[in-house]
Design an enzyme around this catalytic site. Structure first.
Site, PDB file in Angstrom:
ATOM      1  N   GLU A   8       0.961  -1.492  -0.041  1.00 24.04           N
ATOM      2  CA  GLU A   8       0.026   0.159   0.111  1.00 24.04           C
ATOM      3  C   GLU A   8       0.589   1.177   0.278  1.00 24.04           C
ATOM      4  O   GLU A   8       0.278   2.150   0.114  1.00 24.04           O
ATOM      5  CB  GLU A   8      -1.243   0.066   1.329  1.00 24.04           C
ATOM      6  N   SER A 133      -6.551  -2.330   1.129  1.00 22.80           N
ATOM      7  CA  SER A 133      -6.692  -1.661   0.195  1.00 22.80           C
ATOM      8  C   SER A 133      -7.079  -2.536  -0.860  1.00 22.80           C
ATOM      9  O   SER A 133      -7.414  -2.729  -1.775  1.00 22.80           O
ATOM     10  CB  SER A 133      -5.899  -1.339  -0.918  1.00 22.80           C
ATOM     11  N   TYR A 199      -9.415   4.327  -4.677  1.00 24.51           N
ATOM     12  CA  TYR A 199      -8.482   5.495  -5.378  1.00 24.51           C
ATOM     13  C   TYR A 199      -8.658   6.374  -6.384  1.00 24.51           C
ATOM     14  O   TYR A 199      -7.697   7.389  -5.942  1.00 24.51           O
ATOM     15  CB  TYR A 199      -7.300   4.990  -4.472  1.00 24.51           C
ATOM     16  N   ARG A 238     -11.130   2.843  11.813  1.00 21.67           N
ATOM     17  CA  ARG A 238     -12.961   2.399  11.002  1.00 21.67           C
ATOM     18  C   ARG A 238     -13.385   1.450  10.836  1.00 21.67           C
ATOM     19  O   ARG A 238     -12.039   0.453  10.397  1.00 21.67           O
ATOM     20  CB  ARG A 238     -12.317   3.342   9.338  1.00 21.67           C
ATOM     21  N   ASP A 240     -15.180  -1.920   8.037  1.00 19.54           N
ATOM     22  CA  ASP A 240     -16.213  -1.874   7.283  1.00 19.54           C
ATOM     23  C   ASP A 240     -17.273  -2.482   7.922  1.00 19.54           C
ATOM     24  O   ASP A 240     -16.237  -4.491   8.133  1.00 19.54           O
ATOM     25  CB  ASP A 240     -14.881  -2.094   6.289  1.00 19.54           C
ATOM     26  N   GLU A 253     -13.811  -5.617   8.617  1.00 26.43           N
ATOM     27  CA  GLU A 253     -12.170  -5.338   9.305  1.00 26.43           C
ATOM     28  C   GLU A 253     -12.895  -4.124  10.011  1.00 26.43           C
ATOM     29  O   GLU A 253     -12.997  -2.952   9.956  1.00 26.43           O
ATOM     30  CB  GLU A 253     -11.998  -5.365   8.320  1.00 26.43           C
ATOM     31  N   ASN A 255      -9.971  -0.855  10.990  1.00 22.06           N
ATOM     32  CA  ASN A 255      -8.879  -0.420  10.209  1.00 22.06           C
ATOM     33  C   ASN A 255      -7.854   0.746  11.297  1.00 22.06           C
ATOM     34  O   ASN A 255      -8.904   1.149  11.322  1.00 22.06           O
ATOM     35  CB  ASN A 255      -8.804   0.395   9.235  1.00 22.06           C
ATOM     36  N   GLY A 259      -7.448   5.797   5.711  1.00 25.11           N
ATOM     37  CA  GLY A 259      -6.511   6.648   4.500  1.00 25.11           C
ATOM     38  C   GLY A 259      -7.404   8.517   4.438  1.00 25.11           C
ATOM     39  O   GLY A 259      -7.969   8.006   5.515  1.00 25.11           O
TER      40      GLY A 259
HETATM   41  N1  LIG Z   1     -17.292 -11.416   2.891  1.00 21.94           N
HETATM   42  C1  LIG Z   1     -17.530 -10.607   1.929  1.00 21.94           C
HETATM   43  N2  LIG Z   1     -18.971 -10.649   1.941  1.00 21.94           N
HETATM   44  C2  LIG Z   1     -18.857  -9.339   0.350  1.00 21.94           C
HETATM   45  N3  LIG Z   1     -17.503  -8.957  -0.118  1.00 21.94           N
HETATM   46  C3  LIG Z   1     -16.484  -8.455   0.820  1.00 21.94           C
HETATM   47  C4  LIG Z   1     -16.644  -9.810   1.666  1.00 21.94           C
HETATM   48  N4  LIG Z   1     -15.225  -9.329   2.547  1.00 21.94           N
HETATM   49  C5  LIG Z   1     -14.890  -8.371   1.468  1.00 21.94           C
HETATM   50  N5  LIG Z   1     -15.888  -7.961   0.782  1.00 21.94           N
HETATM   51  C6  LIG Z   1     -15.048  -6.820  -0.042  1.00 21.94           C
HETATM   52  O1  LIG Z   1     -14.226  -6.533  -0.566  1.00 21.94           O
HETATM   53  C7  LIG Z   1     -13.657  -5.665   0.563  1.00 21.94           C
HETATM   54  C8  LIG Z   1     -12.569  -5.512   0.878  1.00 21.94           C
HETATM   55  O2  LIG Z   1     -12.382  -6.212   2.368  1.00 21.94           O
HETATM   56  P1  LIG Z   1     -11.955  -6.441   3.433  1.00 21.94           P
HETATM   57  O3  LIG Z   1     -12.060  -7.094   4.606  1.00 21.94           O
HETATM   58  O4  LIG Z   1     -12.754  -4.940   4.011  1.00 21.94           O
HETATM   59  O5  LIG Z   1     -10.372  -5.622   3.273  1.00 21.94           O
HETATM   60  P2  LIG Z   1      -9.120  -4.617   3.394  1.00 21.94           P
HETATM   61  O6  LIG Z   1      -8.573  -5.212   4.443  1.00 21.94           O
HETATM   62  O7  LIG Z   1      -8.449  -5.376   1.959  1.00 21.94           O
HETATM   63  O8  LIG Z   1      -9.937  -3.655   3.338  1.00 21.94           O
HETATM   64  C9  LIG Z   1     -14.076  -4.985   1.241  1.00 21.94           C
HETATM   65  O9  LIG Z   1     -14.984  -3.662   1.040  1.00 21.94           O
HETATM   66  C10 LIG Z   1     -15.921  -5.638   0.311  1.00 21.94           C
HETATM   67  O10 LIG Z   1     -16.272  -4.460  -1.161  1.00 21.94           O
HETATM   68 MG   LIG Z   2     -11.839  -3.062   4.362  1.00 15.95          MG
END
Ligand SMILES: Nc1ncnc2c1ncn2[C@@H]1O[C@H](COP(=O)(O)OP(=O)(O)O)[C@@H](O)[C@H]1O
Ligand SMILES: [Mg+2]
Length: 289
Positions: A8, A133, A199, A238, A240, A253, A255, A259
């Site tokens: 990243e 990311s 991004y 933050r 998600d 998750e 964060n 960003g």
């Molecule tokens: N279990 C899930 N179901 C649906 N979409 C997912 C799921 N896990 C991740 N995503 C999609 O992938 C993106 C990145 O996943 P995330 O777990 O937030 O990891 P990162 O640390 O890369 O942001 C999420 O913002 C979402 O759009």
């Molecule tokens: Mg995420």
């Protein structure tokens, strides 16, 4: 402190440059330090009072740089070693979510070279345990895509998680000093919130406040504040999440160094409660004082 050696790096340079410009606008005496192997020497040479950590990913958001700053006795912004390392590991984070009765998609953690389980229901999400990311993340729709997705995830980590796919609205909740900011709904142009949507300007839309039920809105904010506490975050974090059609809120998750680029979520949420970019940066600096 920005840049660094993680995948990243470019995002961190964008976050760090935005923060540097904010400091310059505020006439703060500031220098940018690209975090490489000589970082300790650079810090000593610059005789800095505090470090603003604008790093993302490995060596920045995983507690390692925070540990180094602790050892050097340099005050720094934001989350400490524990919050960062616990949040960076999606397997450990999800175990903590479950323990705290926070809904998180079902998952299985796999090590490199371990035998892959049979997937009975697609789609399924494959992601590295410690990444950000959306790097290395694939939404797998059928068996034939599975091995490629696994290979992609293992490019970035020795462990990956295989996660239940949740269909719904993607939201995120920023927390500032323990208080949840307005919930943001993310509408990516593409299929999901991938690297480009995150991004590239115009590739996703942020809706504030999120168009979800009052109940889901409250649950999301409560989850985010609880996670801030349980993970012992400082200043910012933050979380998600996804809200499914049955109004359930699923946490993906946490964060610890969100960003700070022009397309980022935290500055937008802060703006909604009256902080312009410079005042947000100053507010974050308070955590190091
Ligand atoms: N279990 C899930 N179901 C649906 N979409 C997912 C799921 N896990 C991740 N995503 C999609 O992938 C993106 C990145 O996943 P995330 O777990 O937030 O990891 P990162 O640390 O890369 O942001 C999420 O913002 C979402 O759009
Ligand atoms: Mg995420």
């Amino acid at each position: 402190m920005y840049g660094g050696r993680s995948s990243e790096r470019d995002i961190s340079i964008a976050s760090g440059t935005a923060v540097l410009n904010a400091f310059k606008k505020l006439s703060v005496n500031v220098c940018g330090i690209d975090v490489d192997r000589n970082v300790a020497e650079k810090i000593k040479k610059e005789k800095i009072d505090i470090a603003y950590v604008a790093l993302h990913g490995r060596f920045g958001e995983d507690g390692t740089i925070q540990g180094m700053l602790e050892i050097l006795g340099v005050p720094y912004t934001g989350c400490g070693v524990f919050a960062c390392s616990a949040s960076m590991n999606k397997d450990t984070s999800k175990k903590l979510f479950q323990y705290e009765n926070i809904l998180t998609p079902e998952w299985k953690t796999l090590k490199k070279f371990e035998v892959l389980p049979e997937v009975k229901k697609y789609p399924v999400v494959v992601k590295p345990v410690s990444q950000g990311s959306t790097i290395g993340v694939t939404i797998v729709k059928k068996t034939s895509q599975f091995t490629d997705a696994v290979r992609e995830a293992f490019k970035y980590d020795k462990e990956m998680i295989l996660e239940q796919f949740i269909r719904g609205k993607e939201i995120t909740v920023n927390v500032l000093y323990g208080n949840a900011l307005p919930v943001i709904e993310i509408v990516p142009k593409g299929e999901f919130y991938d690297f480009k949507s995150k991004y590239q300007e115009g590739c996703s839309k942020h809706i504030i406040p999120a168009g979800i039920s009052n109940k889901a809105y409250k649950t999301a904010q409560n989850y985010a504040e609880k996670i801030y506490k349980v993970f012992k975050c400082k200043a910012i974090s933050r979380v998600d999440m996804i809200v499914d059609n049955g109004d359930n809120v699923w946490v993906l998750e946490n964060n610890t160094i969100p960003g700070m680029t022009i397309t980022s979520l935290l500055p937008d949420a802060a703006k909604a409660v009256g902080y312009d970019f410079e005042s947000l940066v100053l507010k974050i600096v308070e955590s190091a004082l």
